[in-house]
Design an enzyme around this catalytic site. Structure first.
Site, PDB file in Angstrom:
ATOM      1  N   ASP A   1       0.769  -1.180  -0.069  1.00 17.92           N
ATOM      2  CA  ASP A   1       0.121  -0.064   0.057  1.00 17.92           C
ATOM      3  C   ASP A   1       0.911   1.285  -0.044  1.00 17.92           C
ATOM      4  O   ASP A   1       0.592   2.208  -0.695  1.00 17.92           O
ATOM      5  CB  ASP A   1      -0.840   0.041   1.050  1.00 17.92           C
TER       6      ASP A   1
ATOM      7  N   LEU B   1     -17.376 -25.162 -27.255  1.00 18.84           N
ATOM      8  CA  LEU B   1     -16.442 -26.735 -27.525  1.00 18.84           C
ATOM      9  C   LEU B   1     -17.790 -27.571 -27.407  1.00 18.84           C
ATOM     10  O   LEU B   1     -19.036 -27.402 -26.821  1.00 18.84           O
ATOM     11  CB  LEU B   1     -15.902 -26.760 -26.043  1.00 18.84           C
TER      12      LEU B   1
ATOM     13  N   GLU C   1      -7.200 -29.739 -19.492  1.00 19.18           N
ATOM     14  CA  GLU C   1      -7.325 -28.312 -18.615  1.00 19.18           C
ATOM     15  C   GLU C   1      -8.592 -28.614 -17.854  1.00 19.18           C
ATOM     16  O   GLU C   1      -9.702 -28.791 -18.471  1.00 19.18           O
ATOM     17  CB  GLU C   1      -7.514 -27.023 -19.492  1.00 19.18           C
TER      18      GLU C   1
ATOM     19  N   LYS D   1     -12.143 -27.212 -16.887  1.00 15.71           N
ATOM     20  CA  LYS D   1     -12.993 -26.420 -17.631  1.00 15.71           C
ATOM     21  C   LYS D   1     -13.846 -25.523 -16.460  1.00 15.71           C
ATOM     22  O   LYS D   1     -14.635 -25.857 -15.676  1.00 15.71           O
ATOM     23  CB  LYS D   1     -14.178 -27.149 -18.453  1.00 15.71           C
TER      24      LYS D   1
ATOM     25  N   ARG E   1     -17.838 -12.796 -24.146  1.00 14.88           N
ATOM     26  CA  ARG E   1     -18.108 -13.670 -25.443  1.00 14.88           C
ATOM     27  C   ARG E   1     -19.295 -13.081 -26.565  1.00 14.88           C
ATOM     28  O   ARG E   1     -18.836 -12.960 -27.562  1.00 14.88           O
ATOM     29  CB  ARG E   1     -18.198 -14.975 -25.126  1.00 14.88           C
TER      30      ARG E   1
ATOM     31  N   CYS F   1     -42.725 -30.847  19.932  1.00 17.28           N
ATOM     32  CA  CYS F   1     -42.124 -31.886  18.986  1.00 17.28           C
ATOM     33  C   CYS F   1     -43.135 -32.599  18.219  1.00 17.28           C
ATOM     34  O   CYS F   1     -44.205 -33.395  18.745  1.00 17.28           O
ATOM     35  CB  CYS F   1     -41.415 -32.552  19.977  1.00 17.28           C
TER      36      CYS F   1
ATOM     37  N   CYS G   1     -43.253 -36.372  19.592  1.00 18.99           N
ATOM     38  CA  CYS G   1     -43.673 -36.771  20.854  1.00 18.99           C
ATOM     39  C   CYS G   1     -44.874 -35.851  21.554  1.00 18.99           C
ATOM     40  O   CYS G   1     -45.295 -35.923  22.616  1.00 18.99           O
ATOM     41  CB  CYS G   1     -42.441 -37.321  21.902  1.00 18.99           C
TER      42      CYS G   1
ATOM     43  N   CYS H   1     -36.070 -30.884  20.980  1.00 19.81           N
ATOM     44  CA  CYS H   1     -37.057 -31.412  21.635  1.00 19.81           C
ATOM     45  C   CYS H   1     -36.802 -32.009  23.038  1.00 19.81           C
ATOM     46  O   CYS H   1     -35.512 -32.646  23.307  1.00 19.81           O
ATOM     47  CB  CYS H   1     -37.608 -32.519  20.960  1.00 19.81           C
TER      48      CYS H   1
ATOM     49  N   CYS I   1     -39.007 -39.536  23.818  1.00 16.50           N
ATOM     50  CA  CYS I   1     -39.577 -39.141  22.455  1.00 16.50           C
ATOM     51  C   CYS I   1     -39.216 -40.114  21.448  1.00 16.50           C
ATOM     52  O   CYS I   1     -38.162 -40.809  21.237  1.00 16.50           O
ATOM     53  CB  CYS I   1     -38.902 -37.877  21.995  1.00 16.50           C
TER      54      CYS I   1
HETATM   55  S1  IVH Z   1     -11.103 -23.476 -24.710  1.00 11.47           S
HETATM   56  C1  IVH Z   1     -12.243 -22.922 -29.070  1.00 11.47           C
HETATM   57  N1  IVH Z   1     -10.501 -24.055 -22.396  1.00 11.47           N
HETATM   58  O1  IVH Z   1     -15.911 -23.075 -21.931  1.00 11.47           O
HETATM   59  C2  IVH Z   1     -11.814 -23.407 -27.662  1.00 11.47           C
HETATM   60  N2  IVH Z   1     -12.521 -23.128 -22.622  1.00 11.47           N
HETATM   61  O2  IVH Z   1     -17.903 -24.139 -24.277  1.00 11.47           O
HETATM   62  C3  IVH Z   1     -12.380 -22.347 -26.829  1.00 11.47           C
HETATM   63  N3  IVH Z   1     -13.932 -22.788 -20.888  1.00 11.47           N
HETATM   64  O3  IVH Z   1     -16.625 -20.211 -23.673  1.00 11.47           O
HETATM   65  C4  IVH Z   1     -12.535 -22.672 -25.408  1.00 11.47           C
HETATM   66  N4  IVH Z   1     -12.390 -23.316 -19.156  1.00 11.47           N
HETATM   67  O4  IVH Z   1     -15.871 -20.109 -21.364  1.00 11.47           O
HETATM   68  C5  IVH Z   1     -11.329 -23.401 -22.934  1.00 11.47           C
HETATM   69  N5  IVH Z   1      -9.644 -24.500 -20.228  1.00 11.47           N
HETATM   70  C6  IVH Z   1     -10.667 -23.923 -20.919  1.00 11.47           C
HETATM   71  C7  IVH Z   1     -11.898 -23.564 -20.248  1.00 11.47           C
HETATM   72  C8  IVH Z   1     -12.918 -23.079 -21.437  1.00 11.47           C
HETATM   73  C9  IVH Z   1     -13.623 -22.989 -19.278  1.00 11.47           C
HETATM   74  C10 IVH Z   1     -15.291 -22.112 -21.161  1.00 11.47           C
HETATM   75  C11 IVH Z   1     -15.143 -21.048 -21.779  1.00 11.47           C
HETATM   76  C12 IVH Z   1     -15.672 -21.461 -23.393  1.00 11.47           C
HETATM   77  C13 IVH Z   1     -16.528 -22.650 -22.933  1.00 11.47           C
HETATM   78  C14 IVH Z   1     -16.384 -23.735 -24.035  1.00 11.47           C
END
Ligand code: IVH
Length: 767
Positions: free
Chosen positions: A41, A87, A117, A119, A140, A411, A414, A429, A435
Site C-alpha cells: 500500500d 466446445l 485443462e 473447464k 463472448r 415436537c 412426541c 425437543c 420421544c
Molecule cells: S477453450 C475454441 N479452455 O468453456 C476453444 N474453454 O464451451 C474455446 N472454458 O466459452 C474454449 N475453461 O468459457 C477453453 N480451459 C478452458 C476452459 C474453457 C472454461 C469455457 C469457455 C468457453 C466454454 C466452451
C-alpha cells in the site's frame, strides 16, 4: 523517498510501477507474495501521490489506473479479432473415445497428444493488447461481437495492464475465464450478508454479475481472478504447441491453471478426467468439466473447425451439481439428541448423477436467511458426498400465498416442548428417550457398525420396535424374543433368529464400543477408543472430572465437560446401569492406565487455565508438590512467581481447590504413582489406542471453528498422525479452515487432499 525534480519524479515513477507490477504478479499470479500488505500500500500511495503531482506522467498501463473509470450508461460493443467459439461436449467415456477416434482418423495418427485443462465454470473473456498495453476487453457475446467491459477487467489483479517479459507481439488477443475463487466467494457472501444484501447463489453468478457491473468501482471490490487458456488473434507465431502458448502466456504475466497437463493418448485423458472428478471439491474454483485440446498447433490446422466449434478440442462434462426443483413441504426432523432439523421435501430431481428428494436446511436461522418457503422453486446443490442442500430461492417463482416457515412449539414426534437453549442455533425437543424419534434414532446409532454392530437392526426395524412399544430404552433391545420379532413387519423365522443371534453376540463388548453406542454428545467412535484405551474403566470415566480428560491426548477439557454433563444426568446413568445388567465389558481390567503423576499434575495445572501459567510454570508448580490437593495451600513464597502476580495465582488455585482435590482422589484411587520421571510421562495404554492416522502427515492452515490449532494437532497426534508446517508432495492432508491461504493453494497444486473442518472431524471419527 521524495522526488523533487521532474526527472527524479519520472525515474521514481518508473521504478515504483515496476516494483508494484512485480508484487502484483507475485501476489495474484504466482501466489508467492514477499511483501506485507502495508508495504505494498505504501508503494501504491507513493506512486499515486507522484502521479497527482505530475499528471502528465500518468499512463494507462500504470497500476494506479486499475480503478478510476466513471460508471457507464451501458456497454459498448467489441468485435473479436477471431471468433470466440464454443466446445463440443462429451458426456461419457465413450464419447471422449469417439472424439479421439475421429481426431486420429483425420490425422492418420496412431496416438495423439492432448493438453488437459480444468473447464472453469465462470465467464469467458477476450482481452486485447496493443504494444504491450491492455486496450480492450470483451465478453463472448454471440462469439463474434461481445460487450465492452474494459474498465471492469482493468480492475482484475491477475490481468496484466502491461505485458511482462520478452517477444511481446504488437497485437494480441488473450482468451481466458474469469472466476471467483471459492474462498473469496465465501468471504464475499459473508460480507454481503453482514451488510444485509442478498448473497450470490454461486461463484459463477457472482463472477458474471461483477464483470457486467456498470460501475467499475463496484467491480473493483469483487475478488475476480482470470485464468488464461488460449490466444485469439496474434501478430506473431507462438510456437508449435499449445503447451508453449500457455508457457508464453505465463511469461507475459498471466495466471495459467496449474492443473494443466500434457497427456499422451485417450487413456491418459480418461485418467486425468477421473482424477479431476475426484478432486473437484478440493479445487479452489468451480469446474464443470475437463477440456482436452490437441497440443500440436499444425495438427489443429489440419483438423479445422465446424460452424460452432473446433474439431481439435472437446469438453468432457462433469455431472451438474445444481438443479432447480420445488419444495413440497418443510418438515421438522428430530435427531438422536433431540435436535430439530428442518428438512425440505423436494420434487425429486437429478443432481450430480443422484436423485434427490430431500435437502437439509440445517436450522431455523438458515431457513430464515435463505427465506425458503413451502412451494418455492429452489436451486439444489450436491457437492461431493455431502448431503444435498438448498442454495437459494428463485424469488420470481414464489407462489402468492407462501408463508415464512415456523419452528413448531412442540415436537412433531412426541409433543414435548421444543426449546432453543441459550447461545445455541438449534432447537431441540426436551422429550429425551421418551420421544419416539429420539429413541429410534438412538437405537439405530446403538446398533450401528462402529457401535454395537448389530446386523439387522437398521432404521426401519428401530422405528417399528419403538412404535410397537417393544423397546422403551436401549436395554430393552436385549429383552426381545422371537415371538415379538415375528409380530413385526418383514420378519419371518430366519430374520428373527438372525437378529436375536446378532443381539446375543453383543452381550460382551469392548468398552470403546459401548462408550460410542450410548451416544455421549461429541464422542465419536475414535474418541471413544481413546477414552477406553487411556482411561481404562467405565467407572473411572463416569466419575472423572473434566480436567482429567484434558490429560488424554486428543480429548480436552471441552469434551470433558460434555462427558461430565452426560453422566450428571440421572436418566443417562439409569439407562446405562440397566444396560449393564445385560452387557459385560470385555477386557476392561487389562488396560490399567498408569500416569507419571508429576507430569499429569503439570498437565492438569495447565488445563486449569490459571492466569499466566504456561507449560513451564505448570511444570515448576507441579515440581513443588507431592500431591495435587496441596497446591492451593502452597505459600506465596514457594510459587514460581512473586509479588501480586503470585497472590493472584494463589487465589486462582484456591478457586480450583475442589477440582484439584477431586482429581487427586481419582488419581490415587487408580493407584497412580507420583514420579517426576519424564520418560514415563505418557499415559500407559496409549500403545493400545488405535492409530488410524499412523504415518499420515498433516498441515493445518486457516482457522477452525471447533478447535484451536493446538487441539487439532493433539488429536492428529493422538491418532498416530504427524503435523508439519509446510505442504509438500509428502503431505497427506491439508486441513483448511476459514481464510486458509497459500498453503491451501499449494496443496491444490500438488494434488494433496484438502479437508474442510467437517471432513476433518469426520476423519477423526467424530460426527
Ligand atoms: S477453450 C475454441 N479452455 O468453456 C476453444 N474453454 O464451451 C474455446 N472454458 O466459452 C474454449 N475453461 O468459457 C477453453 N480451459 C478452458 C476452459 C474453457 C472454461 C469455457 C469457455 C468457453 C466454454 C466452451
Amino acid at each position: 523517498m521524495s522526488a523533487s525534480t521532474p526527472e527524479e519524479a519520472r525515474a521514481r515513477i518508473t521504478a515504483l510501477r515496476e516494483q508494484i507490477d512485480e508484487h502484483n504478479h507475485r501476489y495474484y499470479v504466482l501466489d508467492e507474495p514477499i511483501l506485507a500488505d502495508g508495504e505494498y500500500d505504501a508503494l501504491l500511495h507513493e506512486l499515486q501521490a507522484l502521479e497527482a503531482a505530475h499528471p502528465e506522467l500518468v499512463t494507462p498501463g500504470s497500476p494506479t489506473q486499475r480503478v478510476g473509470a466513471a460508471p457507464a450508461e451501458g456497454f459498448g460493443k467489441v468485435v473479436h479479432g477471431q471468433p470466440m467459439l464454443s466446445l463440443e461436449n462429451a458426456f461419457d467415456d465413450g464419447e471422449l473415445r469417439e472424439f479421439d477416434r475421429r481426431v486420429r482418423e483425420r490425422l492418420g495418427a496412431a496416438s495423439v497428444t492432448y493438453i488437459g485443462e480444468p473447464k472453469l465454470d465462470g465467464l469467458s473473456l477476450s482481452i486485447r493488447y496493443e504494444h504491450r498495453l491492455l486496450v480492450q476487453a470483451g465478453t463472448r457475446g454471440d462469439g463474434r461481437v461481445g460487450e465492452d467491459i474494459t474498465n471492469n477487467v482493468r480492475t482484475v489483479r491477475s490481468v496484466p495492464l502491461r505485458l511482462r517479459g520478452e517477444s511481446v507481439p504488437e497485437h494480441l488477443e488473450v482468451r481466458g475465464e474469469v472466476v471467483i475463487r471459492r474462498r473469496d466467494f465465501e468471504a464475499l457472501n459473508t460480507a454481503r450478508l453482514e451488510r444485509g444484501e442478498r448473497p450470490f447463489a454461486n461463484p459463477r453468478n457472482a463472477a458474471a454479475g461483477s464483470v457486467r457491473q456498470l460501475d467499475p468501482k463496484v467491480a473493483a471490490q469483487r475478488p475476480l481472478t482470470l485464468f488464461a487458456f488460449g490466444v485469439g488473434e496474434c501478430s506473431i507465431s507462438l510456437g508449435e504447441t499449445h503447451w508453449q502458448v500457455l508457457e508464453q502466456l505465463g511469461a507475459w504475466g498471466f495466471l495459467v491453471n496449474r492443473e494443466v497437463r500434457r497427456l499422451d493418448g485417450v487413456e491418459a485423458c480418461l485418467n486425468y478426467y477421473r482424477e479431476l472428478r475426484e478432486r473437484r471439491d478440493s479445487l479452489d474454483y468451480e469446474i464443470d468439466g475437463v477440456v482436452f485440446k490437441v497440443d500440436d498447433l499444425r495438427l489443429r490446422e489440419v483438423l479445422g473447425y465446424t460452424a460452432r466449434s473446433p474439431r481439435w478440442a472437446i469438453a468432457s462434462k462433469l455431472p451438474a451439481r445444481e438443479a432447480t426443483t420445488r419444495v413440497r413441504r418443510i418438515l421438522p426432523s428430530v435427531g438422536r439428541t433431540g435436535t430439530i432439523t428442518p428438512v425440505a421435501e423436494l420434487e425429486p430431481v437429478e443432481v450430480g448423477g443422484v436423485r434427490v428428494g430431500r435437502a437439509t436446511l440445517h436450522n431455523l436461522d438458515e431457513v430464515r436467511r435463505k427465506d425458503v418457503r413451502e412451494g418455492d422453486t429452489v436451486m439444489v446443490r450436491r457437492a461431493g458426498d455431502v448431503i444435498p442442500e438448498i442454495v437459494s430461492v428463485i424469488p420470481e417463482a414464489r407462489p402468492q400465498r407462501a408463508e415464512p416457515w415456523e419452528m413448531p412449539g412442540h415436537c412433531p414426534a412426541c409433543g414435548a416442548e421444543v426449546i432453543r437453549p441459550d447461545g445455541e442455533v438449534d432447537y431441540r425437543c426436551i422429550g429425551s428417550l421418551q420421544c419416539p424419534a429420539q429413541l429410534s434414532e438412538s437405537i439405530r446409532h446403538f446398533a450401528s457398525r462402529r457401535a454395537l454392530d448389530i446386523e439387522g437392526l437398521g432404521d426401519k426395524v428401530a422405528e417399528q420396535l419403538v412404535d410397537t412399544g417393544l423397546v422403551r430404552e436401549l436395554a430393552d433391545v436385549f429383552t426381545l424374543d422371537k415371538e415379538q420379532l415375528l409380530g413385526l413387519e418383514g420378519f419371518a423365522e430366519v430374520a428373527a433368529t438372525n437378529l436375536l443371534k446378532a443381539i446375543e453376540a453383543r452381550r460382551r463388548v469392548p468398552l470403546h464400543r459401548l462408550l460410542y453406542a450410548i451416544g455421549i454428545p461429541g464422542v465419536g467412535a475414535d474418541t471413544a477408543r481413546l477414552l477406553a484405551a487411556q482411561l481404562g474403566d467405565l467407572d473411572f470415566i463416569r466419575r472423572a472430572h473434566p480436567v482429567l480428560f484434558a490429560l488424554v491426548p486428543g480429548i480436552g477439557r471441552t469434551m470433558g465437560e460434555e462427558i461430565r454433563a452426560f453422566f450428571a444426568d440421572a436418566r443417562n446413568v439409569g439407562g446405562l446401569d440397566r444396560l449393564l445388567e445385560f452387557i459385560e465389558i470385555e477386557g476392561e481390567e487389562g488396560v490399567a492406565p498408569e500416569y507419571a503423576a508429576g507430569v499429569a499434575a503439570a498437565a492438569i495445572i495447565r488445563e486449569l487455565g490459571l492466569p499466566k501459567v504456561g507449560p513451564k510454570r505448570a511444570a515448576e508448580l507441579a515440581a513443588k508438590i507431592q500431591r495435587l490437593d496441596e497446591l492451593p495451600e502452597l505459600p506465596v513464597q514457594r510459587l514460581p512467581v512473586a509479588g501480586t502476580e503470585g497472590e493472584r495465582l494463589c487465589d486462582a488455585l484456591r478457586q480450583h481447590k475442589a477440582d484439584l482435590r477431586a482429581m487427586d482422589e481419582l488419581l490415587l484411587a487408580k493407584n497412580l504413582h507420583w514420579t517426576s520421571d519424564r520418560s514415563r510421562a505418557r499415559i500407559r495404554g496409549a500403545e493400545q489406542a488405535t492409530t488410524p492416522l499412523a504415518g499420515k502427515t498433516f498441515v493445518l492452515t486457516g482457522s477452525l471453528e471447533r478447535l484451536t490449532r493446538d487441539e487439532a494437532k493433539t488429536r492428529i497426534e493422538a491418532l498416530g498422525g504427524k503435523v508439519t508446517g509446510s505442504v509438500s508432495s509428502k503431505t497427506d492432508y491439508v486441513v483448511a479452515g476459514a481464510a486458509a491461504g497459500s498453503k491451501r493453494d499449494r496443496a491444490e497444486q500438488l494434488g494433496v487432499t484438502i479437508l474442510d473442518e467437517s471432513a476433518f472431524h469426520e476423519l477423526l471419527g467424530e460426527e
